[in-house]
Design a protein around this motif. Structure first.
Motif, PDB file in Angstrom:
ATOM      1  N   GLY A 119      76.223  -3.326 125.329  1.00 46.43           N
ATOM      2  CA  GLY A 119      75.906  -1.861 124.903  1.00 46.43           C
ATOM      3  C   GLY A 119      76.067  -0.617 125.843  1.00 46.43           C
ATOM      4  O   GLY A 119      76.674  -0.714 126.884  1.00 46.43           O
ATOM      5  N   LEU A 120      75.023   0.358 125.728  1.00 41.58           N
ATOM      6  CA  LEU A 120      75.084   1.741 126.666  1.00 41.58           C
ATOM      7  C   LEU A 120      74.989   1.387 128.019  1.00 41.58           C
ATOM      8  O   LEU A 120      74.130   0.664 128.286  1.00 41.58           O
ATOM      9  CB  LEU A 120      73.745   2.421 125.988  1.00 41.58           C
ATOM     10  CG  LEU A 120      73.747   3.835 126.660  1.00 41.58           C
ATOM     11  CD1 LEU A 120      74.735   4.779 126.098  1.00 41.58           C
ATOM     12  CD2 LEU A 120      72.209   4.421 126.432  1.00 41.58           C
ATOM     13  N   THR A 121      75.732   1.801 128.450  1.00 43.86           N
ATOM     14  CA  THR A 121      76.103   1.702 130.238  1.00 43.86           C
ATOM     15  C   THR A 121      75.625   0.418 130.793  1.00 43.86           C
ATOM     16  O   THR A 121      75.591  -0.033 132.184  1.00 43.86           O
ATOM     17  CB  THR A 121      74.853   2.737 131.025  1.00 43.86           C
ATOM     18  OG1 THR A 121      73.719   2.090 130.784  1.00 43.86           O
ATOM     19  CG2 THR A 121      74.716   3.871 130.255  1.00 43.86           C
ATOM     20  N   ARG A 122      75.873  -0.721 129.808  1.00 44.27           N
ATOM     21  CA  ARG A 122      76.026  -2.114 130.395  1.00 44.27           C
ATOM     22  C   ARG A 122      77.401  -2.779 130.526  1.00 44.27           C
ATOM     23  O   ARG A 122      78.220  -2.285 129.838  1.00 44.27           O
ATOM     24  CB  ARG A 122      75.079  -2.944 129.325  1.00 44.27           C
ATOM     25  CG  ARG A 122      73.608  -2.369 129.318  1.00 44.27           C
ATOM     26  CD  ARG A 122      72.770  -2.434 130.593  1.00 44.27           C
ATOM     27  NE  ARG A 122      72.843  -1.264 131.500  1.00 44.27           N
ATOM     28  CZ  ARG A 122      72.246  -1.055 132.635  1.00 44.27           C
ATOM     29  NH1 ARG A 122      71.450  -2.355 133.140  1.00 44.27           N
ATOM     30  NH2 ARG A 122      72.545   0.144 133.215  1.00 44.27           N
ATOM     31  N   PRO A 126      84.851   1.203 127.949  1.00 46.02           N
ATOM     32  CA  PRO A 126      85.450   2.068 129.185  1.00 46.02           C
ATOM     33  C   PRO A 126      84.237   2.647 129.671  1.00 46.02           C
ATOM     34  O   PRO A 126      83.260   3.125 129.325  1.00 46.02           O
ATOM     35  CB  PRO A 126      86.377   3.200 128.078  1.00 46.02           C
ATOM     36  CG  PRO A 126      85.697   2.735 126.738  1.00 46.02           C
ATOM     37  CD  PRO A 126      85.470   1.439 126.602  1.00 46.02           C
ATOM     38  N   GLY A 127      84.383   3.177 131.142  1.00 44.84           N
ATOM     39  CA  GLY A 127      83.364   3.962 131.931  1.00 44.84           C
ATOM     40  C   GLY A 127      82.446   2.731 132.394  1.00 44.84           C
ATOM     41  O   GLY A 127      81.359   3.323 133.383  1.00 44.84           O
ATOM     42  N   TYR A 141      77.761  11.269 133.572  1.00 50.69           N
ATOM     43  CA  TYR A 141      78.852  11.813 132.483  1.00 50.69           C
ATOM     44  C   TYR A 141      79.101  10.857 131.420  1.00 50.69           C
ATOM     45  O   TYR A 141      78.940  11.149 130.326  1.00 50.69           O
ATOM     46  CB  TYR A 141      80.062  12.253 133.336  1.00 50.69           C
ATOM     47  CG  TYR A 141      81.159  12.635 132.197  1.00 50.69           C
ATOM     48  CD1 TYR A 141      81.206  13.858 131.645  1.00 50.69           C
ATOM     49  CD2 TYR A 141      82.160  11.747 132.003  1.00 50.69           C
ATOM     50  CE1 TYR A 141      82.215  14.247 130.671  1.00 50.69           C
ATOM     51  CE2 TYR A 141      83.284  12.170 131.350  1.00 50.69           C
ATOM     52  CZ  TYR A 141      83.241  13.411 130.514  1.00 50.69           C
ATOM     53  OH  TYR A 141      84.470  13.599 129.947  1.00 50.69           O
ATOM     54  N   ASN A 142      79.644   9.631 131.871  1.00 58.12           N
ATOM     55  CA  ASN A 142      79.742   8.620 130.986  1.00 58.12           C
ATOM     56  C   ASN A 142      78.582   7.856 130.174  1.00 58.12           C
ATOM     57  O   ASN A 142      78.703   7.759 129.170  1.00 58.12           O
ATOM     58  CB  ASN A 142      80.441   7.357 131.753  1.00 58.12           C
ATOM     59  CG  ASN A 142      82.027   7.515 131.850  1.00 58.12           C
ATOM     60  OD1 ASN A 142      82.722   8.367 131.309  1.00 58.12           O
ATOM     61  ND2 ASN A 142      82.470   6.862 132.823  1.00 58.12           N
ATOM     62  N   ALA A 143      77.648   7.961 130.719  1.00 49.85           N
ATOM     63  CA  ALA A 143      76.350   7.697 130.223  1.00 49.85           C
ATOM     64  C   ALA A 143      75.998   8.665 128.937  1.00 49.85           C
ATOM     65  O   ALA A 143      75.690   8.039 127.925  1.00 49.85           O
ATOM     66  CB  ALA A 143      75.012   7.510 130.714  1.00 49.85           C
TER      67      ALA A 143
END
Length: 245
Positions: free
Chosen positions: A8-11, A38-39, A166-168
């Protein structure tokens, strides 16, 4: 069978911890592939698209070498990517879909992210002190005691493959805007949710169950990171749901 695991998010892939190996051990004839959004992870230097559809397209670029059909286990925002994937998949591309503590635009905003969580998540993502940030993320997403060794492991992941603010924010915006198409992408999928989830209300999974008559299993007290808190329970639910297991 080829399983693709999406976080998930930022993981990233490293945050699955021992779960991937436990899944491999439970299904020794299958193949498990950890794919980063991505990111994040091996793609941490890339810009994340600002939509779930854009993220899904980037994920598809990574899996061309994997034999079809794919089966997916996806957590949180990864579940949105998997659901979007299922709704745009070619015939025979996807075999099984397991969505864990995910949400969608079918549910109201206060269930998709519980009240009070938005500012806390934003503060965590902006925090520069990595060790304490990762510790606080663990304490938010897990309902079990968080050992120091796990905090150090997640800190090491961020030191090696840092996710930019930014990516988060791009990922957070993509998740907030996501709404699936109204049609069910497959006859059945497995929805796993936690009543103890302090980020996403378990009723978000119940809404998908009600809308599409999918299979829902709910854990009574695990946190948002269900594969971290109760990996054996997750694997047991998958095996019992699969035909012929």
């Amino acid at each position: 069978m080829h399983w693709i695991l999406l976080r998930g998010l930022t993981r990233e892939h490293g945050h699955w911890g021992p779960f991937a190996e436990q899944l491999r051990a439970a299904m020794p004839d299958d193949h498990v592939h950890l794919v980063d959004l991505p990111g994040t992870g091996i793609h941490y230097r890339d810009d994340s698209p600002g939509t779930i559809a854009g993220i899904r397209q980037k994920v598809l670029e990574q899996v061309g070498h994997i034999p079809r059909p794919f089966s997916i286990v996806a957590l949180s925002m990864g579940g949105m990517v998997a659901l979007d994937w299922a709704q745009h998949a070619e015939p025979g591309e996807l075999q099984h879909l397991v969505l864990i503590n995910t949400s969608s635009g079918f549910s109201p905003p206060w269930r998709r992210m519980r009240p009070g969580t938005w500012p806390r998540v934003l503060r965590l993502l902006a925090r520069r002190e990595l060790f304490h940030r990762e510790r606080d993320i663990l304490e938010l997403t897990s309902n079990r005691e968080v050992p120091l060794s796990l905090c150090k492991a997640w800190y090491s992941i961020q030191r090696q493959r840092p996710v930019s603010f930014y990516n988060a924010i791009r990922q957070l915006a993509a998740a907030a805007r996501y709404k699936p198409q109204t049609r069910a992408p497959m006859a059945d999928a497995l929805l796993l949710a936690s009543k103890g989830d302090r980020i996403v209300h378990w009723q978000c999974s119940a809404e998908l169950e009600k809308r599409w008559c999918w299979t829902l299993k709910v854990h009574p007290d695990a946190g948002h990171d269900l594969p971290l808190d109760e990996p054996a329970w997750v694997i047991r639910q998958i095996r019992e749901w699969l035909p012929g297991q």
